[in-house]
Design a protein around this motif. Structure first.
Motif, short mmCIF file in Angstrom:
data_model
loop_
_atom_site.label_atom_id
_atom_site.label_comp_id
_atom_site.label_asym_id
_atom_site.label_seq_id
_atom_site.Cartn_x
_atom_site.Cartn_y
_atom_site.Cartn_z
N MET A 62 0.75 -1.13 -0.34
CA MET A 62 0.28 -0.30 -0.13
C MET A 62 1.10 1.23 0.35
SD MET A 62 -2.74 -0.82 3.25
CE MET A 62 -3.59 -2.06 2.61
N GLY A 121 -2.61 5.74 10.73
CA GLY A 121 -3.98 4.65 11.10
C GLY A 121 -4.17 4.30 12.50
N THR A 122 -2.55 4.06 13.38
CA THR A 122 -2.37 3.38 14.58
C THR A 122 -3.38 4.12 15.22
OG1 THR A 122 -0.82 1.70 13.56
CG2 THR A 122 -0.61 2.53 16.00
N HIS A 148 -6.51 -5.73 11.13
CA HIS A 148 -4.75 -5.73 11.29
C HIS A 148 -4.87 -5.74 12.26
CE1 HIS A 148 -1.17 -2.61 10.80
NE2 HIS A 148 -1.59 -2.92 9.98
N THR A 197 -6.33 -5.45 5.17
CA THR A 197 -5.35 -5.21 4.49
C THR A 197 -4.74 -5.85 3.74
OG1 THR A 197 -4.53 -4.02 6.75
CG2 THR A 197 -2.77 -4.37 5.48
N ASP A 222 -13.10 0.52 11.19
CA ASP A 222 -11.47 0.77 10.18
C ASP A 222 -12.08 0.43 9.20
OD1 ASP A 222 -9.23 0.85 9.77
OD2 ASP A 222 -8.52 -1.01 10.60
N ALA A 224 -9.54 2.61 7.33
CA ALA A 224 -8.41 2.99 7.09
C ALA A 224 -7.85 2.80 5.78
CB ALA A 224 -6.68 1.84 7.76
N ASP A 255 -7.46 7.18 6.88
CA ASP A 255 -5.84 7.44 6.29
C ASP A 255 -5.65 8.43 5.11
OD1 ASP A 255 -5.46 6.55 8.65
OD2 ASP A 255 -3.54 4.51 8.05
N HIS A 257 -3.29 9.19 4.11
CA HIS A 257 -2.00 8.63 3.54
C HIS A 257 -1.98 7.70 3.11
CE1 HIS A 257 -0.33 7.11 7.82
NE2 HIS A 257 -0.70 6.27 7.28
N LYS A 258 -3.13 7.22 2.70
CA LYS A 258 -2.95 5.38 2.56
C LYS A 258 -3.73 5.88 0.91
CE LYS A 258 -3.24 2.35 6.05
NZ LYS A 258 -3.19 2.85 6.23
C1 LIG Z 1 -7.53 -1.26 7.47
C2 LIG Z 1 -5.79 -0.41 8.43
N1 LIG Z 1 -5.90 -0.50 9.77
C3 LIG Z 1 -4.96 0.17 10.40
C4 LIG Z 1 -3.80 0.44 9.51
C5 LIG Z 1 -2.34 1.24 10.47
O1 LIG Z 1 -2.37 2.02 9.71
P1 LIG Z 1 -0.91 3.71 10.00
O2 LIG Z 1 0.21 2.23 8.97
O3 LIG Z 1 -1.07 4.46 8.77
O4 LIG Z 1 -0.25 3.12 11.55
C6 LIG Z 1 -3.14 0.28 7.92
C7 LIG Z 1 -2.76 -0.49 7.52
O5 LIG Z 1 -2.21 -0.59 6.38
C8 LIG Z 1 -4.71 -0.76 7.56
O6 LIG Z 1 -4.29 -1.47 6.43
#
Ligand SMILES: Cc1ncc(COP(=O)(O)O)c(C=O)c1O
Length: 451
Positions: A62, A121-122, A148, A197, A222, A224, A255, A257-258
Motif C-alpha cells: 500500500m 491509522g494506528t 489489521h 490490509t 476501520d 483506514a 487514512d 496517507h493511504k
Molecule cells: C485496515 C488498516 N488499519 C490500520 C492500519 C494501520 O495504519 P498505519 O500504518 O497508518 O498506522 C492499516 C495499515 O495498513 C490498515 O490497512
C-alpha cells in the motif's frame, strides 16, 4: 521524468513570503549551509535503495505517491512548520484541519461529529478503541481474523480483552461466528474493517448493524484503507451495501496517507457523537490561552502534530473535492478496474491458469494469487522465487501469508482448514495501473520462466 512540484512550489512560496515581507531582516543563517548541497546529493544516492513507489511497475504494498499539490503545500508549510496542537502553534493550519476533516466526515454523511487528523491509522484506531474502552470498561474488543494486527496490539496496550472472529473464504467477517461470540455477553466493541490490509475485504457492515440491534455493542469501522471507496461507483453490491451504512458506526478511521494522496503521516479519526470530546478533557497550564475556541490539542491524544499535513490535505481536497463522479473518485475507480482485470487474467487466461490460482475476487483494488504446486510448502517457496525474479525484471509485487481456503480450486495436498500459504499480492492503488495491467502480466509470466 517531469515533476510539476517545483513549478507549483516556487510561485506559491513567493506568495507566502510576501505575507511576511514587513518583517525586519533577521539575517537568518542556518549552520552548515556550505555543505548542504553535497549532503543532499549523498542523500539522493541513499534514497535509491528504495523501490520506485511512484511508478506503475511498483504494484506491491500500500504505497501511493502523494499528489504534487500535496507535496508542494506540505513543503510550503515547512517554511512556517506549524504545530496543530494549539492555535498558538498553527492558527491557519488548524482551521484548515477543521475544514479538511469536515469534508471527510461529510463523505460519510456526518455534519455533526468530533474528529481530527492523527499521525496515521494506528493512532487513529488507538483513539477509537480508547474511547470504546472508556464507554464499556473491561469488555471485549472483537475484530475479524483479517483485521489489521494493530487492533489486538492496541487492545493489549489499553488492557482490554480481545478476540478474533473467523472470516469467510473471501476474508470478510463471518456473521455466524460473530453472533456466537456476541452471545457470550462480554463484547463491548466490534471493529468492522472496510478494506482489509491483505486482500481489501469489506466486512458485511449491514449484517453487523443488524446484530448491534440485538446485542447492543459499540461499532468502530476501520476504513483506514478502504474509506474513500465510498465515493467509487464500480463496487460490487455487497461492498456498496456496507459503505452505504458506514455513517451508522460510532467511530470511523480513514487514512488520507493511504488513498487520500497525502504524504505520511496523515490519519483521521471521527466520532459520530461530538460529546465524545469529554473523554479528552484535561488541564494544560501551557498552551490554551490565546483564544476561547476549541483547540485541536484538546480533542486529540497526540500533542504536537504536523500542521503541514493539514495544509497538504486541505489543498488536495480543494483541488480534488471528495465527490462521487469527480476526478478523485475516478482515480479510485481506475485502481479497482485494474484489480478486476488482473484477477480476470489470472482466472481465465490459460497461460496464467496453468501457473496460478486466483484468490477471492477483489472487493477493492487488491489482488492475491497463489502458485499451483503439489504442496503448500512448494507453492510458498515458488511464490517467493517469482516475487524475487519479478523484482529483478522491474516488477515489484508483494507477498502475503494467507489462509489456504481463500484459494478455491487449489489442490495443495497438505492443505487443511486452518493452513496458510504464501501467495503473491498486488495493491493497484495508482490510477495508472489500469494501463499497465498488460505489462504487469507479461513481466509476471517472465518471472515464472515462461517467457
Ligand atoms: C485496515 C488498516 N488499519 C490500520 C492500519 C494501520 O495504519 P498505519 O500504518 O497508518 O498506522 C492499516 C495499515 O495498513 C490498515 O490497512
Amino acid at each position: 521524468m517531469k515533476d510539476s512540484f517545483f513549478e507549483l512550489l516556487s510561485p506559491a512560496l513567493e506568495r507566502l513570503d510576501g505575507g511576511y515581507a514587513g518583517l525586519p531582516d533577521a539575517a537568518l543563517a542556518p549552520p552548515g549551509m556550505e555543505q548542504a548541497a553535497a549532503v543532499l546529493a549523498e542523500t539522493a544516492e541513499r534514497l535509491h535503495d528504495n523501490y520506485p513507489y511512484f511508478h506503475p511497475l511498483y504494484a506491491g504494498q500500500m504505497l501511493k505517491p502523494p499528489h504534487p499539490v500535496a507535496r508542494a503545500a506540505y513543503a510550503m508549510a515547512m517554511r512556517l512548520n506549524p504545530n496543530n496542537h494549539a492555535l498558538d502553534g498553527g492558527r491557519a493550519s488548524s482551521r484548515m484541519e477543521v475544514e479538511a476533516v469536515r469534508a471527510i466526515a461529510g463523505m460519510f454523511g456526518w455534519a455533526e461529529f468530533l474528529g481530527h487528523l492523527t499521525s496515521g491509522g494506528t493512532f487513529a484506531n488507538l483513539e477509537a478503541l480508547w474511547v470504546a474502552g472508556l464507554m464499556a470498561p473491561g469488555k471485549k474488543v472483537v475484530a475479524s481474523e483479517q483485521a489489521h494486527y494493530t487492533h489486538s496490539r492496541i487492545s493489549a496496550v489499553l488492557k482490554l480483552p480481545y478476540a478474533g472472529v473467523k472470516t469467510d473464504g473471501r476474508g470478510r467477517m463471518d456473521l455466524t461466528a460473530l453472533e456466537a461470540t456476541l452471545s457470550k455477553g462480554d463484547v463491548g466493541t466490534v471493529v468492522a474493517t472496510l478494506g482489509t490490509t491483505a486482500v481489501g475485504a469489506v466486512d458485511p457492515l449491514d449484517g453487523i448493524l443488524e446484530l448491534r440491534k440485538k446485542y447492543g455493542f459499540r461499532l468502530h469501522v476501520d476504513a483506514a484503507y478502504g474509506g474513500y471507496f465510498c465515493l467509487a461507483s464500480n463496487l460490487a453490491p455487497e461492498a456498496v451495501r456496507a459503505f452505504e451504512r458506514i455513517g451508522e458506526a460510532d467511530s470511523i478511521v480513514v487514512d488520507p496517507h493511504k488513498h487520500g494522496l497525502q504524504p505520511y503521516g496523515c490519519g483521521c479519526i471521527l466520532f459520530r457523537d461530538p460529546g465524545m470530546g469529554r473523554w479528552y478533557k484535561h488541564d494544560s497550564p501551557y498552551t490554551y490561552f490565546t483564544s476561547q475556541e476549541l483547540h485541536l490539542g484538546e480533542i486529540s491524544l497526540e500533542c504536537s502534530r504536523a500542521g503541514a499535513s493539514a495544509v497538504a490535505l486541505w489543498a488536495t481536497q480543494r483541488l480534488l473535492p471528495l465527490e462521487r463522479g469527480g476526478e478523485f473518485a475516478q482515480g479510485l475507480e481506475a485502481g479497482r478496474e485494474a484489480a478486476l482485470r488482473l484477477h480476470h487474467l489470472l482466472a481465465s487466461d490459460p497461460q496464467f491458469m496453468e501457473r496460478f490460482i486466483p484468490g477471492p475476487e477483489p472487493e477493492l483494488d487488491i489482488v492475491v494469487w497463489g502458485v499451483r504446486a503439489g504442496t503448500l510448502a512448494v507453492a510458498s517457496r515458488q511464490a517467493q522465487g517469482i516475487f524475487d525474479r519479478a523484482a529483478e525484471g522491474g516488477l515489484h509485487l508483494a507477498l502475503a501469508n494467507l489462509p489456504a481456503r481463500f484459494f478455491a480450486g487449489a489442490n495443495w495436498r497438505d492443505a487443511c482448514d486452518d493452513s496458510k500459504v504464501t501467495c503473491l499480492r498486488s495493491v493497484l492503488m495508482k490510477p495508472e495501473h489500469l494501463r499497465w495491467i498488460g505489462e504487469i502480466g507479461e513481466r509476471l509470466l517472465s518471472a515464472c520462466g515462461t517467457r
